[in-house]
Write a protein that holds these residues in place. Sequence first.
Motif, PDB file in Angstrom:
ATOM      1  N   ASP A  22     -47.090   0.416  -0.122  1.00 34.71           N
ATOM      2  CA  ASP A  22     -45.675   0.077   0.026  1.00 34.71           C
ATOM      3  C   ASP A  22     -45.483  -1.437   0.032  1.00 34.71           C
ATOM      4  O   ASP A  22     -46.402  -2.197   0.317  1.00 34.71           O
ATOM      5  CB  ASP A  22     -45.125   0.667   1.325  1.00 34.71           C
ATOM      6  N   ASP A  23     -44.259  -1.863  -0.251  1.00 38.06           N
ATOM      7  CA  ASP A  23     -43.941  -3.293  -0.238  1.00 38.06           C
ATOM      8  C   ASP A  23     -43.684  -3.814   1.166  1.00 38.06           C
ATOM      9  O   ASP A  23     -43.623  -5.020   1.378  1.00 38.06           O
ATOM     10  CB  ASP A  23     -42.701  -3.568  -1.104  1.00 38.06           C
ATOM     11  N   GLU A  24     -43.520  -2.920   2.132  1.00 36.57           N
ATOM     12  CA  GLU A  24     -43.200  -3.325   3.499  1.00 36.57           C
ATOM     13  C   GLU A  24     -44.015  -2.516   4.477  1.00 36.57           C
ATOM     14  O   GLU A  24     -44.278  -1.326   4.275  1.00 36.57           O
ATOM     15  CB  GLU A  24     -41.712  -3.109   3.789  1.00 36.57           C
ATOM     16  N   LEU A  25     -44.448  -3.164   5.564  1.00 36.08           N
ATOM     17  CA  LEU A  25     -45.138  -2.478   6.651  1.00 36.08           C
ATOM     18  C   LEU A  25     -44.558  -2.975   7.963  1.00 36.08           C
ATOM     19  O   LEU A  25     -44.556  -4.178   8.241  1.00 36.08           O
ATOM     20  CB  LEU A  25     -46.646  -2.742   6.607  1.00 36.08           C
ATOM     21  N   LEU A  26     -44.057  -2.039   8.777  1.00 35.37           N
ATOM     22  CA  LEU A  26     -43.488  -2.356  10.079  1.00 35.37           C
ATOM     23  C   LEU A  26     -44.532  -2.048  11.144  1.00 35.37           C
ATOM     24  O   LEU A  26     -45.028  -0.924  11.239  1.00 35.37           O
ATOM     25  CB  LEU A  26     -42.226  -1.515  10.301  1.00 35.37           C
ATOM     26  N   VAL A  27     -44.898  -3.056  11.935  1.00 34.98           N
ATOM     27  CA  VAL A  27     -45.909  -2.921  12.979  1.00 34.98           C
ATOM     28  C   VAL A  27     -45.186  -2.923  14.324  1.00 34.98           C
ATOM     29  O   VAL A  27     -44.485  -3.874  14.659  1.00 34.98           O
ATOM     30  CB  VAL A  27     -46.927  -4.077  12.920  1.00 34.98           C
ATOM     31  N   VAL A  28     -45.360  -1.838  15.098  1.00 28.37           N
ATOM     32  CA  VAL A  28     -44.610  -1.657  16.335  1.00 28.37           C
ATOM     33  C   VAL A  28     -45.545  -1.609  17.530  1.00 28.37           C
ATOM     34  O   VAL A  28     -46.487  -0.805  17.565  1.00 28.37           O
ATOM     35  CB  VAL A  28     -43.765  -0.362  16.287  1.00 28.37           C
ATOM     36  N   ASP A  29     -45.302  -2.496  18.514  1.00 21.77           N
ATOM     37  CA  ASP A  29     -46.031  -2.547  19.785  1.00 21.77           C
ATOM     38  C   ASP A  29     -47.547  -2.642  19.620  1.00 21.77           C
ATOM     39  O   ASP A  29     -48.296  -1.872  20.241  1.00 21.77           O
ATOM     40  CB  ASP A  29     -45.665  -1.334  20.649  1.00 21.77           C
ATOM     41  N   PRO A  30     -48.032  -3.576  18.824  1.00 22.23           N
ATOM     42  CA  PRO A  30     -49.484  -3.720  18.679  1.00 22.23           C
ATOM     43  C   PRO A  30     -50.104  -4.349  19.918  1.00 22.23           C
ATOM     44  O   PRO A  30     -49.465  -5.122  20.627  1.00 22.23           O
ATOM     45  CB  PRO A  30     -49.621  -4.656  17.472  1.00 22.23           C
ATOM     46  N   ALA A  94     -49.211   2.195  19.486  1.00 26.08           N
ATOM     47  CA  ALA A  94     -48.955   1.221  18.427  1.00 26.08           C
ATOM     48  C   ALA A  94     -48.770   1.970  17.115  1.00 26.08           C
ATOM     49  O   ALA A  94     -49.494   2.925  16.814  1.00 26.08           O
ATOM     50  CB  ALA A  94     -50.125   0.253  18.319  1.00 26.08           C
ATOM     51  N   LEU A  95     -47.787   1.531  16.325  1.00 22.12           N
ATOM     52  CA  LEU A  95     -47.457   2.221  15.076  1.00 22.12           C
ATOM     53  C   LEU A  95     -47.471   1.255  13.899  1.00 22.12           C
ATOM     54  O   LEU A  95     -47.093   0.088  14.031  1.00 22.12           O
ATOM     55  CB  LEU A  95     -46.062   2.844  15.166  1.00 22.12           C
ATOM     56  N   PHE A  96     -47.902   1.774  12.762  1.00 23.42           N
ATOM     57  CA  PHE A  96     -47.725   1.100  11.477  1.00 23.42           C
ATOM     58  C   PHE A  96     -46.832   2.013  10.651  1.00 23.42           C
ATOM     59  O   PHE A  96     -47.216   3.143  10.332  1.00 23.42           O
ATOM     60  CB  PHE A  96     -49.066   0.880  10.771  1.00 23.42           C
ATOM     61  N   VAL A  97     -45.661   1.525  10.322  1.00 19.44           N
ATOM     62  CA  VAL A  97     -44.660   2.370   9.668  1.00 19.44           C
ATOM     63  C   VAL A  97     -44.253   1.747   8.346  1.00 19.44           C
ATOM     64  O   VAL A  97     -43.821   0.594   8.290  1.00 19.44           O
ATOM     65  CB  VAL A  97     -43.408   2.535  10.568  1.00 19.44           C
ATOM     66  N   SER A  98     -44.377   2.515   7.281  1.00 24.40           N
ATOM     67  CA  SER A  98     -43.901   2.090   5.965  1.00 24.40           C
ATOM     68  C   SER A  98     -42.981   3.182   5.436  1.00 24.40           C
ATOM     69  O   SER A  98     -42.883   4.262   6.027  1.00 24.40           O
ATOM     70  CB  SER A  98     -45.081   1.867   5.019  1.00 24.40           C
ATOM     71  N   SER A 100     -43.502   5.214   3.251  1.00 22.90           N
ATOM     72  CA  SER A 100     -44.222   6.402   2.782  1.00 22.90           C
ATOM     73  C   SER A 100     -45.141   7.042   3.814  1.00 22.90           C
ATOM     74  O   SER A 100     -45.579   8.178   3.624  1.00 22.90           O
ATOM     75  CB  SER A 100     -45.059   6.061   1.546  1.00 22.90           C
ATOM     76  N   ARG A 101     -45.441   6.333   4.909  1.00 17.20           N
ATOM     77  CA  ARG A 101     -46.353   6.923   5.885  1.00 17.20           C
ATOM     78  C   ARG A 101     -46.192   6.292   7.252  1.00 17.20           C
ATOM     79  O   ARG A 101     -45.664   5.190   7.390  1.00 17.20           O
ATOM     80  CB  ARG A 101     -47.803   6.806   5.432  1.00 17.20           C
ATOM     81  N   VAL A 102     -46.676   7.022   8.272  1.00 18.46           N
ATOM     82  CA  VAL A 102     -46.745   6.532   9.644  1.00 18.46           C
ATOM     83  C   VAL A 102     -48.187   6.635  10.094  1.00 18.46           C
ATOM     84  O   VAL A 102     -48.829   7.676   9.926  1.00 18.46           O
ATOM     85  CB  VAL A 102     -45.845   7.358  10.590  1.00 18.46           C
ATOM     86  N   VAL A 103     -48.698   5.545  10.651  1.00 16.95           N
ATOM     87  CA  VAL A 103     -50.048   5.525  11.212  1.00 16.95           C
ATOM     88  C   VAL A 103     -49.923   5.135  12.674  1.00 16.95           C
ATOM     89  O   VAL A 103     -49.342   4.100  13.003  1.00 16.95           O
ATOM     90  CB  VAL A 103     -50.966   4.520  10.483  1.00 16.95           C
ATOM     91  N   ALA A 104     -50.450   5.994  13.562  1.00 16.12           N
ATOM     92  CA  ALA A 104     -50.438   5.711  14.999  1.00 16.12           C
ATOM     93  C   ALA A 104     -51.852   5.368  15.445  1.00 16.12           C
ATOM     94  O   ALA A 104     -52.810   6.066  15.090  1.00 16.12           O
ATOM     95  CB  ALA A 104     -49.923   6.919  15.769  1.00 16.12           C
ATOM     96  N   LEU A 105     -51.989   4.287  16.224  1.00 18.94           N
ATOM     97  CA  LEU A 105     -53.290   3.887  16.752  1.00 18.94           C
ATOM     98  C   LEU A 105     -53.448   4.430  18.163  1.00 18.94           C
ATOM     99  O   LEU A 105     -52.598   4.198  19.025  1.00 18.94           O
ATOM    100  CB  LEU A 105     -53.415   2.367  16.790  1.00 18.94           C
ATOM    101  N   VAL A 106     -54.540   5.117  18.401  1.00 19.55           N
ATOM    102  CA  VAL A 106     -54.855   5.642  19.726  1.00 19.55           C
ATOM    103  C   VAL A 106     -56.251   5.164  20.098  1.00 19.55           C
ATOM    104  O   VAL A 106     -57.221   5.479  19.404  1.00 19.55           O
ATOM    105  CB  VAL A 106     -54.806   7.181  19.752  1.00 19.55           C
ATOM    106  N   THR A 107     -56.363   4.385  21.180  1.00 21.93           N
ATOM    107  CA  THR A 107     -57.676   3.893  21.595  1.00 21.93           C
ATOM    108  C   THR A 107     -58.365   4.943  22.447  1.00 21.93           C
ATOM    109  O   THR A 107     -57.742   5.647  23.245  1.00 21.93           O
ATOM    110  CB  THR A 107     -57.544   2.586  22.396  1.00 21.93           C
ATOM    111  N   ALA A 108     -59.682   5.037  22.270  1.00 24.12           N
ATOM    112  CA  ALA A 108     -60.498   5.972  23.038  1.00 24.12           C
ATOM    113  C   ALA A 108     -61.840   5.298  23.294  1.00 24.12           C
ATOM    114  O   ALA A 108     -62.712   5.284  22.426  1.00 24.12           O
ATOM    115  CB  ALA A 108     -60.685   7.282  22.279  1.00 24.12           C
ATOM    116  N   GLY A 109     -62.000   4.712  24.489  1.00 21.77           N
ATOM    117  CA  GLY A 109     -63.220   3.970  24.769  1.00 21.77           C
ATOM    118  C   GLY A 109     -63.303   2.745  23.874  1.00 21.77           C
ATOM    119  O   GLY A 109     -62.389   1.937  23.814  1.00 21.77           O
ATOM    120  N   ASP A 110     -64.427   2.641  23.150  1.00 20.84           N
ATOM    121  CA  ASP A 110     -64.609   1.516  22.235  1.00 20.84           C
ATOM    122  C   ASP A 110     -64.093   1.819  20.838  1.00 20.84           C
ATOM    123  O   ASP A 110     -64.148   0.966  19.950  1.00 20.84           O
ATOM    124  CB  ASP A 110     -66.104   1.148  22.137  1.00 20.84           C
TER     125      ASP A 110
END
Length: 273
Positions: A22-30, A94-98, A100-110
């Motif tokens: 995509d031409d744009e990526l929205l990064v939320v609460d990194p 934390a979200l990466f939103v474009s 065409s897609r949504v990517v959610a980051l979930v931390t688990a240990g390392d």
Amino acid sequence: MVSNLLAADVEAALEAAFAGGDDELLVVDPSAETIVSLVETAVGRDDLPELSMLADERTLKDVMDDFVVASRAADLVADGSLDLRVLDGEVDNALFVSPSRVVALVTAGDGVAALSTDDGEFVDEVYDSHRGAFDDAEPYTLRTPAISRVRETMEAEIGEAARADFDAVLDATERDGGADLDEVTVSLLVAAKNDVLLYDISKWGEDVGIASKATFSRTKTRLEDLGVIDTEKVPIDVGRPRLRLKLGDERLEGVDAAELAAEAAEMMAATPA
């Protein structure tokens, strides 16, 4: 979720977010780690989407206290690749939103789990919601100058050799276990290595936005007291003599910039404040 990608680190998760084309990526609460990784990943890429970052103000301030990260982020802001705004409230992950897609980051240990979906209806809803929040958010203003401007002006006003040393010493501060030197100390150390006048380096530093002349003067005095640098008076036609910066210890003479940084940091650490 339509698909899951398990990634061992943030960098791999970022690649998943960039993969949509995509031409744009929205990064939320990194997180702070994600902001640093995003800036490092974005620098020098020519396939980067336009980045819109909506982040916690305290987290942004903490991250941007690091001159290297902040100056690189300022470069991205200056060329229109990054827009920073302040998040009002919190989100669950934390979200990466474009578009065409949504990517959610979930931390688990390392590790980091990057959970992605390209379900059209869901993506549209998330994108519209966070795009609206971003448009309404207050801009975050970086006070650190862009690293490209720092380099260009140092080469033009102080010299090519000083600029090369500045890059090398700054690089040495980034390495794991590297020298713990702030940007003013780095500038003065490089100036001393190249026999530059205190007036010239402090004027350059104030003009480019690194720090005030007063801050340069205070830091010079501290480094001189520690024996890291020395000064010699240079007569001028009118007014008080100016001070030429010199290296203050034989351990600092004749070494490359990276070793210079390490030796200076060791001297500073070994001397009580």
